[in-house]
Design a protein around this motif. Structure first.
Motif, short mmCIF file in Angstrom:
data_model
loop_
_atom_site.label_atom_id
_atom_site.label_comp_id
_atom_site.label_asym_id
_atom_site.label_seq_id
_atom_site.Cartn_x
_atom_site.Cartn_y
_atom_site.Cartn_z
N LEU A 1 28.08 99.32 131.58
CA LEU A 1 29.16 99.94 132.34
C LEU A 1 28.75 101.37 132.64
N SER B 1 42.05 97.92 130.08
CA SER B 1 41.38 97.14 131.12
C SER B 1 40.41 96.14 130.52
N GLU B 2 39.97 95.22 131.38
CA GLU B 2 38.98 94.24 130.92
C GLU B 2 37.61 94.88 130.73
N VAL B 3 37.42 96.09 131.23
CA VAL B 3 36.15 96.78 131.07
C VAL B 3 35.82 96.94 129.60
N HIS C 1 33.87 94.28 127.97
CA HIS C 1 32.45 94.24 128.32
C HIS C 1 31.66 95.32 127.58
N THR D 1 29.78 96.69 140.91
CA THR D 1 31.09 96.64 141.54
C THR D 1 32.08 97.49 140.74
N ASP E 1 32.06 101.43 136.78
CA ASP E 1 31.43 100.33 137.50
C ASP E 1 30.91 99.30 136.51
N ARG E 2 31.05 98.04 136.88
CA ARG E 2 30.51 96.93 136.09
C ARG E 2 28.98 96.97 136.14
N GLN F 1 35.24 98.70 138.69
CA GLN F 1 36.25 98.12 137.82
C GLN F 1 37.49 99.01 137.79
#
Length: 112
Positions: free
Chosen positions: A27, A105-107, A110, A62, A57-58, A64
């Motif tokens: 990330l 967030s889903e970040v 990750h 892209t 950014d992922r 996030q």
């Protein structure tokens, strides 16, 4: 730098650094300063005003998260040092808001 230090201290991820090789999947956080100034008030004091755009950014590049954060903090008096302290407090409030949004967030999943 302030954000980097706070993320390292929080252990939000196993590795928090300011530069990665392009091949490293991770990330990536970036940001822009939109406002960072001392604003005089009608009463004769000052307000430290900070506006930062922070983005995550992922690994595939892209976006996030891409948000604008704003914090105002009144200086305790008219001395320059007081305005500097107020600015630090405003930036810290922004970092807390960003960190809270990141955890929601889903970040964050990750980053582990």
């Amino acid at each position: 730098r302030r954000l980097l230090i706070q993320f390292r201290d929080s252990a939000i991820a196993p590795l928090v650094i300011d530069q990665l090789p392009a091949i490293q999947a991770a990330l990536r956080n970036s940001g822009n300063i939109h406002r960072f100034e001392s604003v005089p008030t009608a009463a004769g004091g000052f307000i430290a005003s900070a506006v930062l755009r922070l983005r995550v950014d992922r690994p595939d590049g892209t976006p996030q998260m891409d948000e604008i954060y704003h914090a105002d903090e009144p200086a305790s008096d008219n001395r320059l040092g007081s305005t500097v302290v107020a600015m630090s407090t405003a930036v810290d409030r922004i970092v807390v808001d960003f960190y809270t949004d990141l955890l929601k967030s889903e970040v964050y999943e990750h980053a582990r």
